[in-house]
Design a protein around this motif. Structure first.
Motif, short mmCIF file in Angstrom:
data_model
loop_
_atom_site.label_atom_id
_atom_site.label_comp_id
_atom_site.label_asym_id
_atom_site.label_seq_id
_atom_site.Cartn_x
_atom_site.Cartn_y
_atom_site.Cartn_z
N GLU A 34 -3.25 8.80 -8.88
CA GLU A 34 -3.50 7.55 -9.60
C GLU A 34 -2.22 6.76 -9.86
OE1 GLU A 34 -6.81 6.71 -10.52
OE2 GLU A 34 -7.22 8.42 -9.23
N ASN A 35 -1.08 7.22 -9.35
CA ASN A 35 0.20 6.58 -9.64
C ASN A 35 0.28 5.23 -8.93
OD1 ASN A 35 3.02 5.82 -9.48
ND2 ASN A 35 3.48 7.88 -10.25
N LEU A 36 0.13 4.16 -9.70
CA LEU A 36 0.08 2.82 -9.12
C LEU A 36 1.41 2.39 -8.53
CD1 LEU A 36 -2.15 0.98 -11.75
CD2 LEU A 36 -2.81 1.95 -9.55
N ILE A 37 2.51 2.78 -9.14
CA ILE A 37 3.82 2.43 -8.59
C ILE A 37 3.99 3.05 -7.21
CG2 ILE A 37 6.32 2.74 -8.87
CD1 ILE A 37 5.81 2.60 -11.94
N ALA A 38 3.58 4.30 -7.09
CA ALA A 38 3.70 4.99 -5.80
C ALA A 38 2.80 4.34 -4.75
CB ALA A 38 3.37 6.47 -5.97
N LEU A 39 1.58 3.99 -5.12
CA LEU A 39 0.67 3.35 -4.16
C LEU A 39 1.21 2.01 -3.68
CD1 LEU A 39 -2.86 4.07 -5.67
CD2 LEU A 39 -2.03 4.76 -3.41
N PHE A 40 1.65 1.19 -4.63
CA PHE A 40 2.14 -0.14 -4.26
C PHE A 40 3.41 -0.06 -3.41
CE2 PHE A 40 4.69 -3.98 -5.13
CZ PHE A 40 3.87 -4.90 -4.50
N THR A 41 4.34 0.77 -3.82
CA THR A 41 5.61 0.83 -3.10
C THR A 41 5.44 1.50 -1.75
OG1 THR A 41 6.69 0.99 -5.26
CG2 THR A 41 8.07 1.34 -3.33
N ARG A 42 4.61 2.53 -1.66
CA ARG A 42 4.35 3.14 -0.35
C ARG A 42 3.66 2.13 0.57
NH1 ARG A 42 0.60 8.41 0.50
NH2 ARG A 42 -1.02 6.84 0.15
N GLY A 43 2.71 1.37 0.02
CA GLY A 43 2.07 0.33 0.82
C GLY A 43 3.06 -0.71 1.29
N SER A 44 3.99 -1.08 0.42
CA SER A 44 5.02 -2.05 0.79
C SER A 44 5.93 -1.50 1.89
CB SER A 44 5.85 -2.43 -0.43
OG SER A 44 5.04 -3.06 -1.40
N ALA A 45 6.26 -0.21 1.81
CA ALA A 45 7.08 0.42 2.86
C ALA A 45 6.32 0.44 4.18
CB ALA A 45 7.47 1.83 2.43
N LYS A 46 5.03 0.74 4.12
CA LYS A 46 4.22 0.75 5.34
C LYS A 46 4.14 -0.65 5.94
CE LYS A 46 1.43 4.79 4.20
NZ LYS A 46 0.07 5.29 3.87
N LEU A 47 4.06 -1.65 5.09
CA LEU A 47 4.06 -3.03 5.56
C LEU A 47 5.36 -3.33 6.30
CD1 LEU A 47 2.31 -5.64 5.45
CD2 LEU A 47 3.46 -6.19 3.31
N ARG A 48 6.47 -2.85 5.78
CA ARG A 48 7.78 -3.09 6.40
C ARG A 48 7.92 -2.44 7.77
NH1 ARG A 48 12.07 -4.68 2.80
NH2 ARG A 48 11.05 -5.97 1.26
N ILE A 49 7.25 -1.29 7.97
CA ILE A 49 7.35 -0.62 9.28
C ILE A 49 6.18 -0.99 10.18
CG2 ILE A 49 8.75 1.31 8.39
CD1 ILE A 49 6.15 3.05 8.64
N LYS A 50 5.43 -2.00 9.76
CA LYS A 50 4.31 -2.55 10.53
C LYS A 50 3.13 -1.59 10.68
CE LYS A 50 7.28 -5.73 13.13
NZ LYS A 50 7.56 -6.52 12.00
N ASP A 51 2.99 -0.68 9.70
CA ASP A 51 1.79 0.16 9.62
C ASP A 51 0.80 -0.61 8.74
OD1 ASP A 51 -0.23 2.01 9.24
OD2 ASP A 51 1.04 3.48 8.20
N PHE A 52 0.21 -1.65 9.32
CA PHE A 52 -0.60 -2.57 8.54
C PHE A 52 -1.87 -1.92 8.00
CE2 PHE A 52 1.67 -5.35 11.66
CZ PHE A 52 2.62 -5.81 10.76
N LEU A 53 -2.50 -1.07 8.79
CA LEU A 53 -3.71 -0.39 8.31
C LEU A 53 -3.39 0.57 7.17
CD1 LEU A 53 -5.61 0.26 11.67
CD2 LEU A 53 -6.11 -1.47 9.92
N GLY A 54 -2.27 1.27 7.29
CA GLY A 54 -1.84 2.15 6.21
C GLY A 54 -1.51 1.37 4.94
N ALA A 55 -0.88 0.22 5.11
CA ALA A 55 -0.56 -0.63 3.96
C ALA A 55 -1.84 -1.11 3.29
CB ALA A 55 0.30 -1.81 4.40
N ILE A 56 -2.80 -1.57 4.10
CA ILE A 56 -4.07 -2.04 3.55
C ILE A 56 -4.76 -0.93 2.76
CG2 ILE A 56 -6.42 -2.76 4.18
CD1 ILE A 56 -5.04 -4.39 6.50
#
Length: 152
Positions: A34-56
């Motif tokens: 449930e850690n929202l900081i971890a979810l958001f920041t991991r999603g942002s990192a995935k966005l940066r490496i172009k893992d768009f589905l993982g980010a979504i």
């Protein structure tokens, strides 16, 4: 222990080590799903490496837990936009703006979407609004620092 992992993962993100960042947040989310900081920041990192589905996936998990963060909607909208899923991107950009009409990034992102849709007038309008908001934010910041800000 989780606090140390969180600091290490955030540091990896700040250094541009996105794979390391993702691995760090994976460990945190194993223990604290449930850690929202971890979810958001991991999603942002995935966005940066172009893992768009993982980010979504990460941004959607965040939104399921908290529907009030304009940055998460805007970030998910950018992931949708990268996949040319324009309807979903538009919905997220609009939700971001509805949550915080003073968030310039949402206007810049929606401007990019309008450009892709060949809607130049709307794109220009959103870009202008985003720039105006950025100037207002900068002015407010400088004034809090005791610096007079003047438009020329």
């Amino acid at each position: 222990m989780t606090e140390d992992l969180l600091l290490d993962a955030k540091y990896a993100f700040a250094q541009g080590n996105f794979e390391e960042c993702i691995q760090g947040f994976d460990k945190i989310l194993e223990k604290e799903p449930e850690n929202l900081i971890a979810l958001f920041t991991r999603g942002s990192a995935k966005l940066r490496i172009k893992d768009f589905l993982g980010a979504i996936k990460d941004f959607t998990s965040y939104i399921e837990k908290n529907k009030t963060n304009e940055k998460v909607f805007c970030s998910r909208g950018n992931a949708f936009l990268a996949l040319d899923r324009t309807d979903e991107a538009m919905t997220d950009f609009q939700r971001s703006i509805d949550l915080n009409p003073q968030y310039p990034t949402a206007y810049f992102s929606r401007s990019e979407l309008f450009l892709r849709l060949n809607e130049q007038e709307q794109a220009d309008e959103d870009k202008f609004l985003g720039e105006q908001l950025q100037r207002q934010i900068a002015q407010a910041y400088y004034e809090t620092q005791g610096i007079m800000y003047q438009n020329f």
